[in-house]
Design a protein around this motif. Structure first.
Motif, PDB file in Angstrom:
ATOM      1  N   GLN A 191       0.834  -1.187   0.000  1.00 19.00           N
ATOM      2  CA  GLN A 191       0.000   0.000   0.000  1.00 19.00           C
ATOM      3  C   GLN A 191       0.877   1.249   0.000  1.00 19.00           C
ATOM      4  O   GLN A 191       0.600   2.186  -0.727  1.00 19.00           O
ATOM      5  CB  GLN A 191      -0.915  -0.008   1.215  1.00 19.00           C
TER       6      GLN A 191
ATOM      7  N   ASN B 192       2.359   1.813  -3.409  1.00 25.06           N
ATOM      8  CA  ASN B 192       1.375   2.390  -4.325  1.00 25.06           C
ATOM      9  C   ASN B 192       1.220   3.892  -4.074  1.00 25.06           C
ATOM     10  O   ASN B 192       1.026   4.663  -5.014  1.00 25.06           O
ATOM     11  CB  ASN B 192       0.018   1.703  -4.169  1.00 25.06           C
TER      12      ASN B 192
ATOM     13  N   ARG C  64       3.892   5.999  -5.756  1.00 22.77           N
ATOM     14  CA  ARG C  64       3.745   6.162  -7.207  1.00 22.77           C
ATOM     15  C   ARG C  64       2.604   7.111  -7.569  1.00 22.77           C
ATOM     16  O   ARG C  64       2.540   7.595  -8.685  1.00 22.77           O
ATOM     17  CB  ARG C  64       3.493   4.813  -7.867  1.00 22.77           C
ATOM     18  N   ALA C  65       1.704   7.374  -6.647  1.00 18.67           N
ATOM     19  CA  ALA C  65       0.533   8.209  -6.934  1.00 18.67           C
ATOM     20  C   ALA C  65       0.930   9.677  -7.038  1.00 18.67           C
ATOM     21  O   ALA C  65       1.977  10.104  -6.542  1.00 18.67           O
ATOM     22  CB  ALA C  65      -0.515   8.018  -5.853  1.00 18.67           C
TER      23      ALA C  65
END
Length: 163
Positions: A1, A4, A7-8
């Motif tokens: 998580q 992720n 990368r957002a």
């Protein structure tokens, strides 16, 4: 998580919501572990005695790290008692049984549990002398509030899970 989230895009509302959720999960997990350590510190002689007397194939109630913590806590407590108080007492009083001096866990306390496997005819002990014993069926997926002593064997076998 967390990978992720890295990368957002920065400034996206979803990122801040996911970051708050990660922090909440971290807090809940830390709180759970703190609670376990407090219980180990409170009942360490009884926990270690239970670990010593369990059968070889029976699973441990403690993780290896918790077991090491309990042993170290007991050794430190004994050393502290000897250095601070016991060495100043007469020789016949220099021994203390921590198992007798530390309170036992209250097995009659009530716990919340979730049933993982259907159980039939679980004998529930009465709360007062006027009541009679009775048997209940525990349906898979149901949740209950019940005395720990009643469901301790089911917890050990994995048929129910404390929540």
């Amino acid at each position: 998580q967390e990978a992720n989230l890295k990368r957002a895009k920065r400034g996206d509302l979803k990122v801040s919501v996911h970051h708050m959720e990660i922090e909440r999960i971290r807090f809940v997990l830390s709180s759970y572990l703190r609670c376990r350590l407090v219980k180990i510190e409170k009942f360490f002689p009884h926990i270690l005695e239970k670990e010593k007397s369990r059968a070889e194939g029976e699973p441990s109630i403690l993780s290896p790290e918790e077991f090491a913590f309990a042993k170290e806590y007991m050794a430190n407590t004994e050393a502290y008692l000897k250095n601070v108080a016991l060495k100043h007492m007469p020789p016949n009083l220099q021994k203390v049984s921590l198992l007798k001096s530390v309170p036992k866990p209250n097995l009659d306390s009530f716990v919340f549990l979730r049933v993982l496997e259907r159980q039939e005819n679980i004998l529930v002990e009465p709360e007062t002398d006027e009541q009679r014993e009775y048997a209940i069926d525990l349906e898979e997926g149901s949740q209950h509030l019940i005395r720990y002593r009643t469901v301790a064997p089911l917890v050990a076998s994995g048929a129910v899970q404390l929540i």
